[in-house]
Scaffold this motif. Structure first.
Motif, mmCIF file in Angstrom:
data_model
loop_
_atom_site.group_PDB
_atom_site.id
_atom_site.type_symbol
_atom_site.label_atom_id
_atom_site.label_comp_id
_atom_site.label_asym_id
_atom_site.label_seq_id
_atom_site.Cartn_x
_atom_site.Cartn_y
_atom_site.Cartn_z
ATOM 1 N N THR A 37 38.332 30.845 26.317
ATOM 2 C CA THR A 37 38.790 30.382 27.629
ATOM 3 C C THR A 37 40.289 30.099 27.579
ATOM 4 O O THR A 37 40.877 29.975 26.495
ATOM 5 N N GLU A 38 40.867 29.946 28.747
ATOM 6 C CA GLU A 38 42.282 29.582 28.807
ATOM 7 C C GLU A 38 42.500 28.205 28.188
ATOM 8 O O GLU A 38 43.518 27.972 27.540
ATOM 9 N N ASP A 39 41.546 27.298 28.372
ATOM 10 C CA ASP A 39 41.679 25.976 27.751
ATOM 11 C C ASP A 39 41.713 26.083 26.227
ATOM 12 O O ASP A 39 42.474 25.359 25.576
ATOM 13 N N ASP A 40 40.911 26.966 25.645
ATOM 14 C CA ASP A 40 40.954 27.171 24.189
ATOM 15 C C ASP A 40 42.350 27.638 23.755
ATOM 16 O O ASP A 40 42.894 27.159 22.762
ATOM 17 N N LEU A 42 45.193 27.184 25.416
ATOM 18 C CA LEU A 42 46.157 26.108 25.635
ATOM 19 C C LEU A 42 46.034 25.008 24.591
ATOM 20 O O LEU A 42 47.038 24.433 24.166
ATOM 21 N N LEU A 43 44.822 24.731 24.146
ATOM 22 C CA LEU A 43 44.649 23.744 23.080
ATOM 23 C C LEU A 43 45.265 24.240 21.780
ATOM 24 O O LEU A 43 45.849 23.453 21.027
ATOM 25 N N HIS A 46 48.928 23.812 22.243
ATOM 26 C CA HIS A 46 49.267 22.389 22.154
ATOM 27 C C HIS A 46 49.212 21.908 20.705
ATOM 28 O O HIS A 46 50.040 21.099 20.279
ATOM 29 N N HIS A 93 50.432 24.748 32.492
ATOM 30 C CA HIS A 93 49.018 25.111 32.426
ATOM 31 C C HIS A 93 48.084 24.076 31.800
ATOM 32 O O HIS A 93 46.901 24.045 32.132
ATOM 33 N N LEU A 94 48.565 23.272 30.875
ATOM 34 C CA LEU A 94 47.675 22.375 30.141
ATOM 35 C C LEU A 94 47.209 21.225 31.024
ATOM 36 O O LEU A 94 48.025 20.458 31.540
ATOM 37 N N THR A 95 45.898 21.129 31.200
ATOM 38 C CA THR A 95 45.328 20.055 32.023
ATOM 39 C C THR A 95 44.233 19.286 31.291
ATOM 40 O O THR A 95 43.602 18.418 31.894
ATOM 41 N N VAL A 96 44.000 19.585 30.031
ATOM 42 C CA VAL A 96 42.952 18.908 29.264
ATOM 43 C C VAL A 96 43.410 17.475 28.983
ATOM 44 O O VAL A 96 44.367 17.268 28.227
ATOM 45 N N ALA A 99 44.124 16.238 25.340
ATOM 46 C CA ALA A 99 45.330 16.789 24.711
ATOM 47 C C ALA A 99 46.576 16.084 25.247
ATOM 48 O O ALA A 99 47.466 15.703 24.472
#
Length: 153
Positions: A37-40, A42-43, A46, A93-96, A99
């Motif tokens: 995923t995009e979150d993966d 971005l993590l 990060h 992009h990072l919204t987690v 993080a």
């Protein structure tokens, strides 16, 4: 993770940053075999940022007699200047929440603006406010904070 996997992921992250250089806020294209995923993705980006920031903060605090707030501010800004695409991609992009709070807590604790005995959400709040100042204002000593605080975070 094997070394082959490590290098594939590293190269994929580099490719994402190269592609984003023209417009970091544009949708990210990435290898979905490596990042589900995009979150993966971005993590992972990060994590790259945090590794560099943590290392630099440790070195900067060890090498400086300046106030910790000034040292942390200068170090974060220097890394952001050296890694502008990485920082811009994360900002866009990072919204987690976990993080984002991790970085905020690191900054607050390292600068001596918060203590480990305080609730994590309070520390993150202090770090969020401090990060806002780092991004927008000149480096300054926070009133009430002593120069020469212990160098351990």
């Amino acid at each position: 993770m094997s070394w082959t996997d490590y290098y594939r992921r590293r190269d994929a992250l580099d490719a994402v940053l190269r592609a984003a250089a023209g417009n970091p806020a544009a949708p990210l294209t990435f290898d979905r075999d490596l990042f589900a995923t995009e979150d993966d993705l971005l993590l992972a980006l990060h994590y790259r940022w945090m590794r560099q920031l943590t290392g630099r903060l440790g070195t900067a605090l060890e090498d400086s007699d300046d106030d910790r707030v000034e040292t942390v501010t200068r170090t974060w800004r220097a890394l952001a200047a050296e890694q502008p695409v990485l920082r811009a991609v994360l900002d866009a992009h990072l919204t987690v929440p976990e993080a984002l709070e991790r970085e905020q807590r690191l900054l607050a604790l390292t600068a001596g603006l918060a203590d480990l005995s305080e609730p994590g959400e309070d520390v993150a709040g202090v770090g969020a406010a401090f990060l806002g100042l780092i991004r927008t204002g000149p480096a300054a000593v926070v009133p009430g904070r002593r120069r020469g605080l212990a160098k351990s975070a």
